[in-house]
Design an enzyme around this catalytic site. Structure first.
Site, PDB file in Angstrom:
ATOM      1  N   CYS A 136      -2.339  11.926   2.867  1.00  0.00           N
ATOM      2  CA  CYS A 136      -3.403  12.490   2.020  1.00  0.00           C
ATOM      3  C   CYS A 136      -3.257  11.866   0.635  1.00  0.00           C
ATOM      4  CB  CYS A 136      -3.269  14.010   1.967  1.00  0.00           C
ATOM      5  SG  CYS A 136      -4.620  14.806   1.092  1.00  0.00           S
ATOM      6  N   GLU A 137      -3.668  10.609   0.548  1.00  0.00           N
ATOM      7  CA  GLU A 137      -3.465   9.799  -0.647  1.00  0.00           C
ATOM      8  C   GLU A 137      -4.456   8.637  -0.611  1.00  0.00           C
ATOM      9  OE1 GLU A 137      -2.350   8.613  -4.086  1.00  0.00           O
ATOM     10  OE2 GLU A 137      -1.080  10.187  -3.217  1.00  0.00           O
ATOM     11  N   GLY A 140      15.961 -12.629   1.798  1.00  0.00           N
ATOM     12  CA  GLY A 140      15.695 -11.347   2.444  1.00  0.00           C
ATOM     13  C   GLY A 140      14.436 -11.482   3.268  1.00  0.00           C
ATOM     14  N   GLY A 184      14.074 -15.129  -2.708  1.00  0.00           N
ATOM     15  CA  GLY A 184      12.672 -15.219  -3.099  1.00  0.00           C
ATOM     16  C   GLY A 184      11.911 -16.318  -2.381  1.00  0.00           C
TER      17      GLY A 184
END
Length: 427
Positions: free
Chosen positions: A346-347, A273, A230
């Site tokens: 298409c969003e 990460g 984190g």
């Protein structure tokens, strides 16, 4: 807390040159992920230098970017690995990662746990039921415990993995139940693992380290404390990057104090990460259309990439630097314009320029004036992009992944998916 607003000035390319960005398009097409080996190495070295008292293991949270070539490169630098599912652990084995370098902590107890345990993959229980089920199957074995210390951190509720609003880990007040299960199955608790989410505040890390060390007192067989990852990285100007030396110095003192008090020299694990790969990746896309909604509306810049390659803006309102690279070089100075940058799906949620921390709010961005056919580079796309995307939405294939070697050579490390591969499992 929302991310700060992007700078009003133009963003710049991080590791690609304009010519390299155009070369990526010519050789591999767009969209394409590109990772910079030099940045990966630099970030790994920074993590390996995390201050510690009695030994350090750096585990790459492979969910951030699970490509085999990335895993293999990190292993060559001395990193170990954190897997978040049985499939991830098996994927790491398939990439040639030594099983004893893989630690599995998962929301779902995997069906292939017996295979992984037999290979030598380490296991951390993340719930009371996981602990009990593991103990029934493997009495007397060594095990790690992921505990929820009651504290969380993160730029949004979706990146906070600690505290009463999070299901991750065994609640810290469940010690009596933990002891009962451990005793019943004669388990040896050798690792205590906590992870609170994303943040940069050393004071929060100090509090969590203290809480974790206090929890570890309950288990005299503990050898290792895992404080998770984190470590926040600034993807755009104005966002803070965690000072690992400052955070680590505080943690180191706490470990030293514990050793002085009890003689217990605990080893430290961290699981970065984002810190390792976020700034080492970019997406090379093409401007495939320009749309205007009039004087009272917006100028839209449409890319051939979107939530199928980088879901973070739609999900979290995350900010990524965007850089327009002209397809045709010209000496004339281009004007700058404010655009809403959108993807190819298409969003209506396929938005690359949301307001900081507000995925449903439009946040126009100042960019160099673009033309159809120009390249647009999406920076900060090394973490949680290729590995976390709206895969095959609208039947768009997965984009290829390319590694920029330290001498400037571009190497394909994952081919572009084909439509045939998308439908091959359908009946």
């Amino acid at each position: 807390m929302p991310s700060p607003k992007p700078s009003s000035s133009l963003e710049s390319l991080r590791f690609l040159t304009p010519d390299q960005a155009l070369d990526v398009r010519q050789r591999f097409g767009t969209p394409a992920y590109v990772y910079d080996k030099a940045t990966l190495k630099r970030n790994a070295q920074a993590c390996l230098a995390f201050p510690n008292a009695f030994g350090l293991t750096v585990r790459f949270a492979m969910k951030a970017c699970p490509n085999a070539s990335i895993l293999q490169f990190f292993e060559s630098l001395g990193l170990h690995f954190d897997a978040s599912s049985g499939f991830e652990a098996e994927r790491a084995l398939h990439a040639g990662i030594a099983p004893q370098k893989i630690s599995l902590a998962t929301q779902e107890l995997p069906a292939n746990l017996e295979l992984l345990r037999r290979e030598g993959v380490l296991f951390t229980a993340c719930s009371l039921s996981q602990l009990d089920r593991f103990g029934r199957e493997y009495p007397g074995e060594k095990i790690g415990l992921r505990l929820n210390p009651g504290l969380g951190s993160g730029h949004s509720g979706k990146t906070n993995v600690g505290g009463p609003g999070s299901s991750f880990g065994i609640w810290h007040e469940s010690l009596e139940q933990i002891h009962a299960i451990v005793s019943r199955h004669r388990l040896q608790v050798v690792k205590i693992h906590t992870h609170i989410g994303s943040g940069t505040d050393p004071a929060v890390w100090e509090r969590v380290a203290k809480m974790t060390l206090d929890l570890a007192r309950e288990f005299p067989t503990v050898e290792t404390i895992n404080l998770g990852g984190g470590f926040k990285v600034g993807r755009v100007e104005g966002e803070k990057t965690t000072d690992l030396q400052k955070v680590g110095a505080t943690v180191k003192k706490l470990f030293q104090a514990r050793a002085k008090e009890t003689g217990q020299k605990l080893k430290l694990e961290i699981e970065p990460g984002t810190y390792l790969v976020a700034t080492a990746g970019a997406i090379v896309a093409t401007v495939q259309d320009l749309v205007s909604t009039g004087s009272s509306g917006h100028e839209f810049l449409k890319l051939d990439a979107g939530m199928t390659e980088v879901l973070r803006p739609s999900l979290y309102g995350s900010q990524h630097a965007l850089v327009v690279v002209p397809a045709v070089k010209t000496k004339a100075k281009k004007e700058n314009k404010k655009y809403l940058v959108v993807g190819h799906c298409c969003e209506s949620g396929d938005l690359l320029t949301p307001a900081p921390g507000q995925p449903e709010t439009l946040g126009p961005r100042l960019l160099a004036a673009a033309q159809i056919g120009d390249v647009c580079v999406i920076e900060g796309a090394g973490a949680y992009c290729a590995g976390m995307s709206a895969k095959n939405y609208n039947s768009f294939p997965e984009a290829p992944e390319v590694l920029l070697e330290e001498k400037g050579k571009l190497r394909l490390i994952r081919q572009r998916q084909t439509l045939e591969q998308i439908v091959q499992n359908e009946n």
